[in-house]
Write a protein that holds these residues in place. Structure first.
Motif, PDB file in Angstrom:
ATOM      1  N   SER A 191       0.826  -1.213   0.000  1.00 32.58           N
ATOM      2  CA  SER A 191       0.000   0.000   0.000  1.00 32.58           C
ATOM      3  C   SER A 191       0.856   1.256   0.000  1.00 32.58           C
ATOM      4  O   SER A 191       0.489   2.261  -0.613  1.00 32.58           O
ATOM      5  N   LEU A 192       2.013   1.220   0.664  1.00 31.83           N
ATOM      6  CA  LEU A 192       2.910   2.379   0.635  1.00 31.83           C
ATOM      7  C   LEU A 192       3.504   2.589  -0.753  1.00 31.83           C
ATOM      8  O   LEU A 192       3.637   3.723  -1.216  1.00 31.83           O
ATOM      9  N   LEU A 193       3.867   1.507  -1.422  1.00 33.08           N
ATOM     10  CA  LEU A 193       4.424   1.622  -2.768  1.00 33.08           C
ATOM     11  C   LEU A 193       3.378   2.083  -3.780  1.00 33.08           C
ATOM     12  O   LEU A 193       3.693   2.794  -4.731  1.00 33.08           O
ATOM     13  N   ALA A 194       2.135   1.681  -3.589  1.00 32.10           N
ATOM     14  CA  ALA A 194       1.079   2.061  -4.533  1.00 32.10           C
ATOM     15  C   ALA A 194       0.756   3.546  -4.449  1.00 32.10           C
ATOM     16  O   ALA A 194       0.181   4.105  -5.378  1.00 32.10           O
ATOM     17  N   ARG A 195       1.130   4.202  -3.368  1.00 34.88           N
ATOM     18  CA  ARG A 195       0.862   5.634  -3.224  1.00 34.88           C
ATOM     19  C   ARG A 195       1.908   6.509  -3.898  1.00 34.88           C
ATOM     20  O   ARG A 195       1.703   7.705  -4.019  1.00 34.88           O
ATOM     21  N   ARG A 196       3.012   5.938  -4.318  1.00 33.99           N
ATOM     22  CA  ARG A 196       4.047   6.727  -5.006  1.00 33.99           C
ATOM     23  C   ARG A 196       3.541   7.096  -6.393  1.00 33.99           C
ATOM     24  O   ARG A 196       2.829   6.355  -7.049  1.00 33.99           O
ATOM     25  N   GLU A 197       3.909   8.259  -6.857  1.00 35.14           N
ATOM     26  CA  GLU A 197       3.314   8.826  -8.069  1.00 35.14           C
ATOM     27  C   GLU A 197       3.547   8.005  -9.344  1.00 35.14           C
ATOM     28  O   GLU A 197       2.606   7.799 -10.092  1.00 35.14           O
ATOM     29  N   PRO A 198       4.746   7.524  -9.670  1.00 36.88           N
ATOM     30  CA  PRO A 198       4.859   6.756 -10.927  1.00 36.88           C
ATOM     31  C   PRO A 198       3.986   5.505 -10.940  1.00 36.88           C
ATOM     32  O   PRO A 198       3.359   5.191 -11.943  1.00 36.88           O
ATOM     33  N   LEU A 199       3.923   4.814  -9.825  1.00 40.29           N
ATOM     34  CA  LEU A 199       3.118   3.601  -9.773  1.00 40.29           C
ATOM     35  C   LEU A 199       1.636   3.922  -9.725  1.00 40.29           C
ATOM     36  O   LEU A 199       0.816   3.230 -10.318  1.00 40.29           O
ATOM     37  N   ARG A 200       1.279   5.005  -9.060  1.00 44.17           N
ATOM     38  CA  ARG A 200      -0.130   5.395  -8.967  1.00 44.17           C
ATOM     39  C   ARG A 200      -0.690   5.722 -10.349  1.00 44.17           C
ATOM     40  O   ARG A 200      -1.787   5.299 -10.699  1.00 44.17           O
ATOM     41  N   SER A 201       0.051   6.470 -11.152  1.00 45.56           N
ATOM     42  CA  SER A 201      -0.444   6.810 -12.485  1.00 45.56           C
ATOM     43  C   SER A 201      -0.511   5.578 -13.384  1.00 45.56           C
ATOM     44  O   SER A 201      -1.392   5.473 -14.229  1.00 45.56           O
ATOM     45  N   LEU A 202       0.408   4.638 -13.185  1.00 43.38           N
ATOM     46  CA  LEU A 202       0.368   3.402 -13.964  1.00 43.38           C
ATOM     47  C   LEU A 202      -0.857   2.570 -13.589  1.00 43.38           C
ATOM     48  O   LEU A 202      -1.548   2.038 -14.462  1.00 43.38           O
ATOM     49  N   LEU A 203      -1.153   2.479 -12.290  1.00 45.71           N
ATOM     50  CA  LEU A 203      -2.294   1.679 -11.850  1.00 45.71           C
ATOM     51  C   LEU A 203      -3.625   2.310 -12.226  1.00 45.71           C
ATOM     52  O   LEU A 203      -4.637   1.629 -12.276  1.00 45.71           O
ATOM     53  N   ARG A 204      -3.656   3.599 -12.497  1.00 40.57           N
ATOM     54  CA  ARG A 204      -4.891   4.257 -12.907  1.00 40.57           C
ATOM     55  C   ARG A 204      -5.155   4.123 -14.401  1.00 40.57           C
ATOM     56  O   ARG A 204      -6.223   4.492 -14.881  1.00 40.57           O
ATOM     57  N   SER A 205      -4.209   3.587 -15.134  1.00 38.21           N
ATOM     58  CA  SER A 205      -4.372   3.394 -16.572  1.00 38.21           C
ATOM     59  C   SER A 205      -5.457   2.362 -16.854  1.00 38.21           C
ATOM     60  O   SER A 205      -5.540   1.325 -16.197  1.00 38.21           O
ATOM     61  N   THR A 206      -6.291   2.645 -17.826  1.00 34.64           N
ATOM     62  CA  THR A 206      -7.383   1.738 -18.161  1.00 34.64           C
ATOM     63  C   THR A 206      -6.859   0.407 -18.688  1.00 34.64           C
ATOM     64  O   THR A 206      -7.406  -0.651 -18.358  1.00 34.64           O
ATOM     65  N   LYS A 207      -5.795   0.456 -19.486  1.00 35.46           N
ATOM     66  CA  LYS A 207      -5.229  -0.789 -20.028  1.00 35.46           C
ATOM     67  C   LYS A 207      -4.687  -1.681 -18.916  1.00 35.46           C
ATOM     68  O   LYS A 207      -4.880  -2.902 -18.948  1.00 35.46           O
ATOM     69  N   VAL A 208      -4.022  -1.084 -17.941  1.00 39.78           N
ATOM     70  CA  VAL A 208      -3.479  -1.866 -16.834  1.00 39.78           C
ATOM     71  C   VAL A 208      -4.612  -2.448 -15.995  1.00 39.78           C
ATOM     72  O   VAL A 208      -4.551  -3.602 -15.564  1.00 39.78           O
ATOM     73  N   GLN A 209      -5.667  -1.684 -15.776  1.00 40.31           N
ATOM     74  CA  GLN A 209      -6.796  -2.193 -14.997  1.00 40.31           C
ATOM     75  C   GLN A 209      -7.500  -3.329 -15.716  1.00 40.31           C
ATOM     76  O   GLN A 209      -7.919  -4.309 -15.091  1.00 40.31           O
ATOM     77  N   TRP A 210      -7.638  -3.240 -17.031  1.00 34.36           N
ATOM     78  CA  TRP A 210      -8.239  -4.346 -17.778  1.00 34.36           C
ATOM     79  C   TRP A 210      -7.366  -5.589 -17.696  1.00 34.36           C
ATOM     80  O   TRP A 210      -7.855  -6.701 -17.545  1.00 34.36           O
ATOM     81  N   PHE A 211      -6.040  -5.403 -17.799  1.00 34.47           N
ATOM     82  CA  PHE A 211      -5.133  -6.543 -17.688  1.00 34.47           C
ATOM     83  C   PHE A 211      -5.251  -7.193 -16.312  1.00 34.47           C
ATOM     84  O   PHE A 211      -5.348  -8.420 -16.203  1.00 34.47           O
TER      85      PHE A 211
END
Length: 85
Positions: free
Chosen positions: A14-34
């Protein structure tokens, strides 16, 4: 796997997911579909092909990740269309 290591991995994840590069990647629609499709298929497959409690635990864990990605997709279904270009 002990409960302490599970708690530690949840905290660090959860701490790593709050960092900005990873947060923007996880918000991507393609990544969420994957994440939704891959983890959902692993959850279903593990339920049928892995015996016992390990299969059920793996199915529940992967199903939760797939559920989280699916909820992210439902919250913002047209995110890519809403972006100005």
């Amino acid at each position: 796997m002990s409960y302490g290591s599970i708690a530690l991995s949840l905290l660090v994840g959860s701490l790593l997911a709050r960092r900005e590069p990873l947060r923007s990647l996880l918000r991507s629609t393609k990544v969420q579909w994957f994440l939704f499709l891959f983890n959902g298929s692993i959850a279903v497959g593990s339920y049928f092909f892995v015996d016992g409690n390990k299969g059920i635990g793996l199915a529940v864990g992967m199903g939760l990740v797939a559920l989280g990605a699916g909820l992210g997709l439902l919250k913002h279904p047209n995110r890519s269309a809403a972006r100005p270009e």
